[in-house]
Design an enzyme around this catalytic site. Structure first.
Site, short mmCIF file in Angstrom:
data_model
loop_
_atom_site.label_atom_id
_atom_site.label_comp_id
_atom_site.label_asym_id
_atom_site.label_seq_id
_atom_site.Cartn_x
_atom_site.Cartn_y
_atom_site.Cartn_z
N GLU A 41 46.40 37.31 32.28
CA GLU A 41 45.82 36.94 33.14
C GLU A 41 47.79 35.63 33.14
OE1 GLU A 41 43.84 35.79 36.22
OE2 GLU A 41 45.84 35.46 38.15
N ARG A 271 31.38 34.09 25.48
CA ARG A 271 32.83 33.94 25.66
C ARG A 271 32.71 32.43 24.05
NH1 ARG A 271 35.76 33.57 30.87
NH2 ARG A 271 36.41 32.16 30.47
N LYS A 281 40.86 27.53 32.81
CA LYS A 281 42.84 26.86 32.65
C LYS A 281 42.80 26.61 33.84
CE LYS A 281 43.83 31.98 31.98
NZ LYS A 281 44.16 33.10 32.06
P1 ATP Z 1 40.59 31.14 33.51
O1 ATP Z 1 40.10 30.05 32.94
O2 ATP Z 1 40.97 31.74 34.40
O3 ATP Z 1 38.56 32.69 34.13
P2 ATP Z 1 40.79 33.88 31.63
O4 ATP Z 1 39.15 33.44 31.24
O5 ATP Z 1 39.55 34.53 32.46
O6 ATP Z 1 41.03 32.67 32.50
P3 ATP Z 1 42.13 35.51 31.55
O7 ATP Z 1 43.57 35.57 30.60
O8 ATP Z 1 41.60 36.37 32.47
O9 ATP Z 1 41.48 33.94 31.03
O10 ATP Z 1 40.99 36.23 29.87
C1 ATP Z 1 42.01 37.41 28.84
C2 ATP Z 1 40.35 37.87 27.70
O11 ATP Z 1 40.37 36.79 27.12
C3 ATP Z 1 39.76 38.28 29.09
O12 ATP Z 1 39.23 39.68 28.01
C4 ATP Z 1 38.96 37.09 28.91
O13 ATP Z 1 37.06 37.84 28.37
C5 ATP Z 1 39.12 36.48 26.97
N1 ATP Z 1 38.93 35.13 27.02
C6 ATP Z 1 39.36 34.35 27.99
N2 ATP Z 1 37.83 32.96 27.79
C7 ATP Z 1 37.70 33.13 26.59
C8 ATP Z 1 36.67 32.72 26.15
N3 ATP Z 1 36.15 31.19 26.56
N4 ATP Z 1 35.85 33.16 25.02
C9 ATP Z 1 36.22 34.70 24.48
N5 ATP Z 1 36.67 35.45 25.47
C10 ATP Z 1 37.38 34.68 26.88
MG MG Z 2 40.72 36.52 34.03
#
Ligand code: ATP
Ligand code: MG
Length: 564
Positions: A41, A271, A281
């Site tokens: 995103e 994660r 974020k």
């Molecule tokens: P927010 O902090 O806003 O929840 P988000 O983690 O949902 O952010 P996105 O931009 O939607 O962020 O994530 C893009 C991709 O990265 C998604 O497939 C998500 O599962 C993966 N991702 C995000 N954070 C992690 C993490 N800490 N470890 C592994 N994958 C991640």
């Molecule tokens: Mg997300």
């Protein structure tokens, strides 16, 4: 179709996602096609957790000869911006991955809208005028069925009319939502009439003001995967409970299409969470907006651009992600492991130079005044091809203050009166004493050198216990050096009851003035440096020939574990 040997092999090894993909290939699913996507995103910069997802999504495509596309999941104009889109592209390229196509969820707004209309017409969606609090209160619990909304059985024509109004600006934000009509008693809470559209009265970074009604994640993600022909939709564990809904909407969408050959399959992995850090974020944005760090690329940030500015190589980041691996349960990954990966990597690639960070003057009394020598220094003992450079030696040098002790214990093998040490790449010197100011601070150290002991001369291999780094006072450059440490003072800031801002490590950034050898100051293209005996460093982006600035990536040894 015969199963190629490589695929048979892969079913037996590799991480569990690779095994699933290999098994799908072995079964002949999707006609042997592999297509993944990375779906950020664009509401912030990528962090090391995203790097883990990137390594997975692109790694699967690379390993099985498929393609990984990018899809910007831009369904919430409130928080999204093209600044983030550009930064995301830069970071993925820096990590060393090549995407196929670039898509945007907003490309599918019309298709998603049409699909929503179809669901309304089929009696499978309705407009709810309750507040989000009321809707939440009716959801029930996993063991208790929810309560049906009073708007659930609204006539189809009315639903259609109101849905149109949600998109024309006639309906205020929060006044109405479109909900899928599924099952308020389903044990999976995501099936209890999920909200699929809401009103957002804000211009979108790509579609402008065309839309006012925006699809929710669950109504956009799986469908986008389907429209693009994604075969494996890999995401993190929190989406496990969303998977049945993901499949449900795809079933609804297929409209009689045979999905055997084309059904995106969602697979979830754990994660990445780092100790002494946060990955949300929202929190990272707050740190930036409130000036608690120096921007998204502050070298203490867990962002990809922060790691880059800190002096991590993309290979070090990827090595760390390999080390922690992919599992089906959540864990907290040790920051020290990231640093260990960086040390291992930088040991191979860093240019060795000399810097003195806490200088005190050393005068060699028997070395002729005005004389200089160019001594040979090895650029990288790990790689002979990196060659050598020269460093200027003279009568007056800087050494580290900690390398001298007036009354030293027996085991002190650095400089102390009456003892010999080697000056790296140069001579053995015998310390003769020191000079102090009125307050007792040491201002000068004196020594005498042995002209026969120059490194590399025959017979110069006389053994002395200590070797010190040094710089010629008249042949070095002043430099600002930024010593970075953990951003937070507690292991798991997210688990604390305190606000994360109160948990910041107050000593996470120290700025000192030191000196660096001339050769290092000229190497503005060389990203990775080792200040010998001190640690790994890199030029900061704000560094210039007139004002040299270096960031410490990581020390040579892990002394953090001992500190706590
Ligand atoms: P927010 O902090 O806003 O929840 P988000 O983690 O949902 O952010 P996105 O931009 O939607 O962020 O994530 C893009 C991709 O990265 C998604 O497939 C998500 O599962 C993966 N991702 C995000 N954070 C992690 C993490 N800490 N470890 C592994 N994958 C991640
Ligand atoms: Mg997300």
């Amino acid at each position: 179709m015969a199963t190629p040997d490589i695929i048979k092999e892969e079913t037996k090894k590799g991480n569990f996602v690779e095994q699933i993909v290999a098994a799908d290939l072995a079964e002949g699913k999707n006609g042997g096609r592999i297509q993944t996507r990375f779906p950020p995103e664009p509401n912030g910069y990528l962090h090391i957790g995203h790097a883990k997802a990137i390594c997975m999504d692109f790694g699967i495509a690379e390993k099985f000869g498929g393609v990984c596309n990018l899809r910007f999941d831009d369904t919430n104009p409130e928080k999204e911006d093209t600044e983030y889109v550009e930064a995301i592209l830069e970071d993925i390229a820096w990590l060393g991955f090549k995407w196929g196509a670039i898509y945007y969820a907003s490309d599918y707004f019309q298709q998603l809208w049409d699909f929503a209309i179809r669901l309304i017409k089929e009696g499978k969606a309705y407009i709810d005028e309750q507040t989000s609090e009321e809707i939440a209160a009716q959801k029930g619990t996993p063991t208790q069925p929810g309560i049906e909304s009073p708007y659930r059985n609204r006539p189809i024509e009315e639903n259609l009319r109101l849905f149109q109004q949600m998109n024309t600006g006639e309906i205020e934000e929060g006044k109405m939502v479109l909900r899928a009509k599924i099952d308020m008693a389903n044990p999976n809470m995501h099936f209890r009439d999920p909200v699929i559209y809401r009103v957002i009265n804000r211009a979108h970074h790509r579609t402008g003001t065309t839309w006012k009604a925006y699809p929710m994640y669950d109504f956009a993600h799986g469908q986008s995967d389907f429209f693009e022909g994604v075969t494996h939709s890999i995401c993190t564990l929190e989406f496990v409970p969303h998977r049945p809904l993901y499949d449900y909407f795809i079933d609804e969408l297929k409209e009689g299409k045979d999905l055997q050959d084309h059904r995106p399959r969602q697979i979830e992995f754990n994660r990445l969470n780092l100790t002494y850090s946060v990955m949300s974020k929202r929190k990272l944005l707050a740190l930036v907006k409130e000036g608690l760090v120096d921007g998204w690329d502050d070298p203490r940030m867990p962002t990809v651009c922060g790691l880059r500015r800190r002096g991590y190589s993309p290979q070090a980041v990827r090595k760390f992600i390999d080390m922690i691996g992919y599992t089906k349960y959540d864990a907290l990954n040790d920051f020290s492991m990231l640093e260990a990966a960086a040390r291992e990597d930088l040991n191979q690639r860093a240019l060795r130079v000399s810097a003195v960070l806490n200088p005190v003057k050393l005068i060699i009394d028997n070395y002729p005044e005005g004389q200089t020598e160019e001594l040979v220094a090895i650029n990288n003992p790990e790689n002979e091809n990196d060659g050598t450079h020269t460093i200027t030696f003279s009568r007056e040098l800087w050494i580290e203050r900690e390398d001298f002790m007036e009354d030293a214990p027996k085991k002190f093998f650095r400089m102390t009166p009456g003892k010999e040490v080697r000056l790296k790449n140069a001579y053995i010197v015998l310390c003769t004493g020191c000079v102090k100011d009125a307050d007792g601070n040491i201002t000068e150290i004196h020594c005498e050198y042995d002209p026969e002991s120059r490194s590399g001369l025959p017979g110069a291999d006389r053994k002395v216990k200590g070797t010190l780094h040094w710089l010629s006072v008249n042949h070095c450059k002043p430099a600002e050096v930024r010593l970075y440490d953990r951003l937070f003072s507690v292991e798991d800031p997210s688990a604390s009851d305190l606000d994360f801002r109160e948990l910041l490590n107050k000593d996470s950034k120290k700025v000192i003035q030191g000196f660096i050898e001339q050769y290092a100051a000229e190497q503005t293209q060389t990203t990775y440096l080792q200040f010998q005996r001190i640690g790994y460093f890199t030029y900061d982006k704000a560094s210039s020939p007139d004002k040299l600035i270096f960031n410490r990536t990581v020390g040579l040894k892990d002394n953090w574990s001992k500190k706590v």
